[in-house]
Design an enzyme around this catalytic site. Structure first.
Site, PDB file in Angstrom:
ATOM      1  N   GLY A  44       0.833  -1.207   0.000  1.00 25.89           N
ATOM      2  CA  GLY A  44       0.000   0.000   0.000  1.00 25.89           C
ATOM      3  C   GLY A  44       0.865   1.254   0.000  1.00 25.89           C
ATOM      4  N   ARG A  53       1.101  -4.875  -5.588  1.00 26.11           N
ATOM      5  CA  ARG A  53       0.971  -6.116  -4.831  1.00 26.11           C
ATOM      6  C   ARG A  53       1.272  -7.208  -5.844  1.00 26.11           C
ATOM      7  NH1 ARG A  53      -1.292  -4.098  -0.019  1.00 26.11           N
ATOM      8  NH2 ARG A  53      -2.698  -2.381  -0.413  1.00 26.11           N
ATOM      9  N   THR A  90       3.437   2.774   5.693  1.00 23.91           N
ATOM     10  CA  THR A  90       2.030   2.365   5.683  1.00 23.91           C
ATOM     11  C   THR A  90       1.230   3.394   6.480  1.00 23.91           C
ATOM     12  OG1 THR A  90       0.442   0.805   6.630  1.00 23.91           O
ATOM     13  CG2 THR A  90       2.619   0.749   7.569  1.00 23.91           C
ATOM     14  N   GLY A  93       5.017  -2.032   4.050  1.00 21.11           N
ATOM     15  CA  GLY A  93       4.366  -2.452   5.286  1.00 21.11           C
ATOM     16  C   GLY A  93       4.755  -3.869   5.681  1.00 21.11           C
ATOM     17  N   ASP A  94       3.976  -4.468   6.568  1.00 17.66           N
ATOM     18  CA  ASP A  94       4.370  -5.778   7.108  1.00 17.66           C
ATOM     19  C   ASP A  94       4.450  -6.850   6.029  1.00 17.66           C
ATOM     20  OD1 ASP A  94       1.619  -5.710   6.857  1.00 17.66           O
ATOM     21  OD2 ASP A  94       1.246  -6.970   8.607  1.00 17.66           O
ATOM     22  N   ASP A 152       0.753   0.252  12.067  1.00 21.04           N
ATOM     23  CA  ASP A 152       0.522  -1.017  12.770  1.00 21.04           C
ATOM     24  C   ASP A 152       1.782  -1.875  12.883  1.00 21.04           C
ATOM     25  OD1 ASP A 152       0.745  -1.518  10.093  1.00 21.04           O
ATOM     26  OD2 ASP A 152      -0.988  -2.840   9.954  1.00 21.04           O
ATOM     27  N   GLY A 191      -8.810   1.242   8.523  1.00 20.21           N
ATOM     28  CA  GLY A 191      -8.419   0.516   9.727  1.00 20.21           C
ATOM     29  C   GLY A 191      -9.148  -0.810   9.791  1.00 20.21           C
ATOM     30  N   ARG A 192      -8.673  -1.765   8.974  1.00 22.50           N
ATOM     31  CA  ARG A 192      -9.321  -3.086   8.936  1.00 22.50           C
ATOM     32  C   ARG A 192      -9.115  -3.844  10.245  1.00 22.50           C
ATOM     33  NH1 ARG A 192      -7.786  -4.153   3.062  1.00 22.50           N
ATOM     34  NH2 ARG A 192      -5.771  -4.010   4.022  1.00 22.50           N
ATOM     35  N   ASP A 210      -1.205   2.800   8.173  1.00 17.76           N
ATOM     36  CA  ASP A 210      -1.899   2.129   9.279  1.00 17.76           C
ATOM     37  C   ASP A 210      -1.217   2.245  10.641  1.00 17.76           C
ATOM     38  OD1 ASP A 210      -3.827   1.303   7.506  1.00 17.76           O
ATOM     39  OD2 ASP A 210      -2.770  -0.549   7.012  1.00 17.76           O
ATOM     40  N   ALA A 251      15.565  10.648   0.319  1.00 14.70           N
ATOM     41  CA  ALA A 251      16.617  10.584   1.342  1.00 14.70           C
ATOM     42  C   ALA A 251      17.555   9.408   1.077  1.00 14.70           C
ATOM     43  CB  ALA A 251      15.974  10.458   2.719  1.00 14.70           C
ATOM     44  N   GLY A 273     -13.450  16.154  17.960  1.00 13.79           N
ATOM     45  CA  GLY A 273     -14.480  16.210  18.997  1.00 13.79           C
ATOM     46  C   GLY A 273     -15.668  15.330  18.668  1.00 13.79           C
ATOM     47  N   ALA A 274     -15.391  14.164  18.060  1.00 12.82           N
ATOM     48  CA  ALA A 274     -16.490  13.253  17.696  1.00 12.82           C
ATOM     49  C   ALA A 274     -17.199  12.739  18.953  1.00 12.82           C
ATOM     50  CB  ALA A 274     -15.951  12.085  16.885  1.00 12.82           C
TER      51      ALA A 274
HETATM   52  P1  ADP Z   1       2.168  -4.089   2.674  1.00  5.54           P
HETATM   53  O1  ADP Z   1       3.645  -4.150   2.509  1.00  5.54           O
HETATM   54  O2  ADP Z   1       1.639  -2.703   2.520  1.00  5.54           O
HETATM   55  O3  ADP Z   1       1.705  -4.790   3.940  1.00  5.54           O
HETATM   56  P2  ADP Z   1       1.239  -6.377   1.087  1.00  5.54           P
HETATM   57  O4  ADP Z   1       0.766  -7.146   2.269  1.00  5.54           O
HETATM   58  O5  ADP Z   1       0.400  -6.359  -0.125  1.00  5.54           O
HETATM   59  O6  ADP Z   1       1.508  -4.850   1.438  1.00  5.54           O
HETATM   60  O7  ADP Z   1       2.679  -6.950   0.688  1.00  5.54           O
HETATM   61  C1  ADP Z   1       3.381  -6.412  -0.407  1.00  5.54           C
HETATM   62  C2  ADP Z   1       3.936  -7.514  -1.254  1.00  5.54           C
HETATM   63  O8  ADP Z   1       4.914  -8.252  -0.513  1.00  5.54           O
HETATM   64  C3  ADP Z   1       2.949  -8.572  -1.710  1.00  5.54           C
HETATM   65  O9  ADP Z   1       2.183  -8.145  -2.809  1.00  5.54           O
HETATM   66  C4  ADP Z   1       3.875  -9.718  -2.076  1.00  5.54           C
HETATM   67  O10 ADP Z   1       4.454  -9.508  -3.338  1.00  5.54           O
HETATM   68  C5  ADP Z   1       4.976  -9.587  -1.009  1.00  5.54           C
HETATM   69  N1  ADP Z   1       4.716 -10.539   0.089  1.00  5.54           N
HETATM   70  C6  ADP Z   1       3.919 -10.379   1.155  1.00  5.54           C
HETATM   71  N2  ADP Z   1       3.919 -11.466   1.956  1.00  5.54           N
HETATM   72  C7  ADP Z   1       4.732 -12.354   1.364  1.00  5.54           C
HETATM   73  C8  ADP Z   1       5.134 -13.696   1.679  1.00  5.54           C
HETATM   74  N3  ADP Z   1       4.712 -14.329   2.780  1.00  5.54           N
HETATM   75  N4  ADP Z   1       5.986 -14.304   0.823  1.00  5.54           N
HETATM   76  C9  ADP Z   1       6.441 -13.674  -0.280  1.00  5.54           C
HETATM   77  N5  ADP Z   1       6.085 -12.427  -0.633  1.00  5.54           N
HETATM   78  C10 ADP Z   1       5.248 -11.774   0.171  1.00  5.54           C
END
Ligand code: ADP
Length: 324
Positions: free
Chosen positions: A11, A72, A127, A102-103, A131, A172-173, A129, A22, A187-188
């Site tokens: 994302g 992705r 990200t 992200g993660d 998170d 925020g899933r 998020d 940078a 102030g919600a």
């Molecule tokens: P974010 O990095 O924002 O969390 P994604 O979860 O879509 O986004 O992960 C980004 C990309 O990282 C995925 O589209 C995929 O190509 C790669 N990726 C994520 N998890 C794995 C995994 N377990 N093994 C291999 N590639 C992964």
């Protein structure tokens, strides 16, 4: 270290461009060549590489999105896809990489490095998020909460003019990291997040109390992953309770939270972690996410950053309850 690569993945988030800038400028400062990989892991597989010069990152610090684009990539989940990516990198003599994502992107990096240990990667948390474990702020978060706040401010004006109750859904899933500060700052009257169980009856009592206290409109901020459902579902449930003090409206903020000009702090933080990422590679660090905790730079192993969960601060929920 003669050459590094940088890419953005998953994302997109405002501030990624400041981070890319940078990374490029820091690497060039140390006499290191920089390659930009376009479209995340997909570009790695396709060999979509571009040489980055100082001017390649001119005039981008204030832009949302990512000049390297993002994706992705399904193929990177397969050993064959990752083998192709490895071959492309080897052809270009790249073995040190900064990943901004992200993660998911860090999980992908971990799998890749376990198969190809001659590749080193460090990460900048990108990200909206917020998170990821091991950093107080991820790139994109500050801008996203400010975008949500500004949008809700606008909604509040019209809600007030017409005696309306608005349910505003923010991203925020899995977490209320965007919903909570957005609710406090506007102030919600209430905030509904996945981390705390939602009671529609309690919500209706809170709204009724507000009405009795002479409020002529109300805002409820809903994180999209709330346990009862999104803003439409919550609005439906409230209507079922025959709550008719105000006309009910729903707004889904959606993707406007992903774009836009990064805030000042966003640009500064993204630039900082980008600069540190290159230094980290120079120091021989590997498989760590560069973060910021209490204004200090931290290095959190990808393993930890992706597995551990960030908790919300319960005081923020209490603030919404007491202050609204
Ligand atoms: P974010 O990095 O924002 O969390 P994604 O979860 O879509 O986004 O992960 C980004 C990309 O990282 C995925 O589209 C995929 O190509 C790669 N990726 C994520 N998890 C794995 C995994 N377990 N093994 C291999 N590639 C992964």
């Amino acid at each position: 270290m003669k050459k590094i690569a940088v890419f953005t993945s998953g994302g997109d988030a405002p501030g990624m461009n400041a981070c890319i800038r940078a990374v490029v400028r820091t690497a060039l400062h140390y006499g290191i060549e920089v390659i930009g990989i376009k479209r995340g892991y997909q570009g790695m597989i396709d060999g979509d590489f571009v040489k980055m010069e100082a001017h390649s990152v001119s005039g981008i610090i204030h832009l949302g999105g990512t000049i390297l684009r993002s994706a992705r990539c399904k193929d990177f989940h397969t050993p064959e896809g990752r083998r192709q990516a490895y071959e492309q990198l080897k052809k270009e003599h790249i073995d040190k990489i900064v990943v901004i994502g992200g993660d998911g992107s860090f999980r992908g990096a971990l799998v890749f490095m376990s198969e190809y240990p001659d590749i080193s990667m460090v990460g900048c948390a990108g990200t909206i998020d917020n998170d990821l474990f091991g950093t107080d702020y991820t790139i994109g978060y500050d801008t996203a909460i400010n975008t949500a706040m500004n949008a809700i401010d606008n909604i509040k004006d019209t809600a007030n003019a017409h005696d309306r109750l608005f349910f505003v859904e923010v991203m925020g899933r899995d977490a209320g990291f965007i919903a909570l500060p957005a609710a406090i700052a506007t102030g919600a009257e209430a905030v509904l997040i996945p981390e705390s169980k939602t009671s529609i009856d309690d919500l209706v009592s809170t709204l009724e109390k507000g009405y009795q206290n002479k409020k002529n409109s109300s805002i409820v901020v809903v994180a999209e992953g709330d346990d009862v459902g999104g803003a439409f579902k919550i609005a439906e449930e409230v209507k079922k309770r025959s709550f008719e003090r105000w006309e009910i409206k729903v707004t889904i903020l959606g993707h406007i939270q992903r774009g836009g000009r990064p805030t000042c702090l966003e640009r500064v933080r993204a630039s900082r972690v980008g600069m540190v990422a290159v230094k980290a590679l120079l120091e021989g660090r590997n498989a760590v996410m560069i973060g910021e905790v209490n204004s200090q730079i931290t290095y959190t192993p990808f393993e930890k950053a992706t597995k551990h969960h960030m908790d919300i601060n319960p005081m923020l929920l209490e603030m919404v309850e007491i202050l609204s």
